[in-house]
Design an enzyme around this catalytic site. Sequence first.
Site, PDB file in Angstrom:
ATOM      1  N   LEU A  33       7.527  23.694  20.255  1.00 54.81           N
ATOM      2  CA  LEU A  33       8.312  22.991  19.847  1.00 54.81           C
ATOM      3  C   LEU A  33       9.033  23.539  21.292  1.00 54.81           C
ATOM      4  O   LEU A  33       9.350  24.263  21.805  1.00 54.81           O
ATOM      5  CB  LEU A  33       9.380  24.265  18.789  1.00 54.81           C
ATOM      6  CG  LEU A  33       9.389  23.113  17.421  1.00 54.81           C
ATOM      7  CD1 LEU A  33      10.492  23.765  16.299  1.00 54.81           C
ATOM      8  CD2 LEU A  33       8.583  21.679  17.429  1.00 54.81           C
ATOM      9  N   HIS A  37      12.541  18.440  21.146  1.00 59.91           N
ATOM     10  CA  HIS A  37      12.357  18.802  19.145  1.00 59.91           C
ATOM     11  C   HIS A  37      13.770  19.417  19.309  1.00 59.91           C
ATOM     12  O   HIS A  37      14.329  18.832  18.080  1.00 59.91           O
ATOM     13  CB  HIS A  37      11.679  19.830  19.228  1.00 59.91           C
ATOM     14  CG  HIS A  37       9.910  18.806  19.362  1.00 59.91           C
ATOM     15  ND1 HIS A  37       9.113  20.135  20.609  1.00 59.91           N
ATOM     16  CD2 HIS A  37       9.810  18.206  19.425  1.00 59.91           C
ATOM     17  CE1 HIS A  37       7.645  19.028  20.074  1.00 59.91           C
ATOM     18  NE2 HIS A  37       8.175  18.665  19.378  1.00 59.91           N
ATOM     19  N   GLN A 153       5.216   5.207  20.871  1.00 59.35           N
ATOM     20  CA  GLN A 153       5.267   5.294  19.169  1.00 59.35           C
ATOM     21  C   GLN A 153       6.247   5.039  18.455  1.00 59.35           C
ATOM     22  O   GLN A 153       6.457   4.599  17.283  1.00 59.35           O
ATOM     23  CB  GLN A 153       5.137   7.634  19.434  1.00 59.35           C
ATOM     24  CG  GLN A 153       5.409   7.408  18.066  1.00 59.35           C
ATOM     25  CD  GLN A 153       5.600   9.404  17.804  1.00 59.35           C
ATOM     26  OE1 GLN A 153       3.790   9.579  18.030  1.00 59.35           O
ATOM     27  NE2 GLN A 153       5.765   9.807  18.178  1.00 59.35           N
ATOM     28  N   MET A 184      10.099  16.536  29.350  1.00 58.31           N
ATOM     29  CA  MET A 184       9.449  17.658  27.934  1.00 58.31           C
ATOM     30  C   MET A 184       8.382  17.507  27.038  1.00 58.31           C
ATOM     31  O   MET A 184       8.450  15.930  26.820  1.00 58.31           O
ATOM     32  CB  MET A 184      10.614  18.498  27.426  1.00 58.31           C
ATOM     33  CG  MET A 184      11.459  18.760  28.011  1.00 58.31           C
ATOM     34  SD  MET A 184      12.440  20.089  27.539  1.00 58.31           S
ATOM     35  CE  MET A 184      13.356  21.215  29.084  1.00 58.31           C
TER      36      MET A 184
HETATM   37  O1  PAF Z   1       4.977  12.793  18.374  1.00 55.24           O
HETATM   38  C1  PAF Z   1       4.517  13.266  18.136  1.00 55.24           C
HETATM   39  O2  PAF Z   1       4.466  14.911  17.467  1.00 55.24           O
HETATM   40  C2  PAF Z   1       3.751  13.281  16.477  1.00 55.24           C
HETATM   41  O3  PAF Z   1       2.972  11.816  16.712  1.00 55.24           O
HETATM   42  C3  PAF Z   1       3.913  13.013  14.935  1.00 55.24           C
HETATM   43  C4  PAF Z   1       5.703  11.483  14.926  1.00 55.24           C
HETATM   44  C5  PAF Z   1       4.389  14.583  14.926  1.00 55.24           C
HETATM   45  C6  PAF Z   1       2.713  12.315  13.975  1.00 55.24           C
HETATM   46  O4  PAF Z   1       1.840  13.187  13.724  1.00 55.24           O
END
Ligand code: PAF
Length: 283
Positions: A33, A37, A153, A184
Amino acid sequence: MQTISDIRQMQTLACSLKREGRRIAFVPTMGFLHEGHASLLREGRNNSDVLVLSIFVNPIQFGKNEDLDRYPRDMERDLRIASECGVDIVFTPTAADMYPTGFQTTVTVRDVSLPLCGASRPGHFDGVATVVTKLFNIVQPDVALFGRKDYQQLAVIRRMVMDLSMPLEVVGMPIVREKDGLAMSSRNAYLSKEQHLSALCLHRALADVRGLFAGGERTAEKLRKAALEIIGAEPGVTIEYVEFRDGATLDEQEVVDNATLLAVAAKLGQTRLIDNSVLGDEL
Ligand code: PAF
């Protein structure tokens, strides 16, 4: 803070929290992290009764020659950050439990998955969509938070949630940058000091294009040339793509506007970095 590895235990707890009318916020991660995050966790904390973080390095979203085996991991540090951010439950399933023998279901979000990172990482977004679907079914979130650094994503997940009528809200949070401008990412840990300095060309290219856009330039090809010049001048950086896309559909754009996404990807040695900016938003 409670740590749960067992899928059934997590799902049973989530279902009973929902029955009690508690609002669950969820931040799915692959661990290691960083402040990006932490910003998702803090927002989730402010926005819910129960905050769940998952840490799972998802094998099915890595290609054969990618960095699954060396992906950075530090559970002790992750748990410390999670606790500082007010996480209630850390969900840490194993790959064997997530993908038991006989597993054969894949979620594909067709068109949004194809360009940009999807072109160089075939199957990557199927792996993401599949694991996120599983995690949503287990954690039962009312709201799930993702960073806009992984813009494609986020677009894939938004499309999937809409198409499959998943009963939750998806929140995209701003990119968090180092003081020097580097976006980051857990993968920044792979960079040497020199590579880190070289990688700043991505941020410089985004800033330059934004300056040209603010000055009235709207032709994607001209803006692309400016970005390529900046990134191309940096030794040790191999450009994968510099593209202008519609911020929602990811369709290619020849004439840009406020909602246009500028997305870049480049390699420094073995390390692949991505960055982006929506021209009308803050960098
Ligand atoms: O962004 C990430 O860390 C990953 O692609 C996720 C969304 C946790 C899926 O494994």
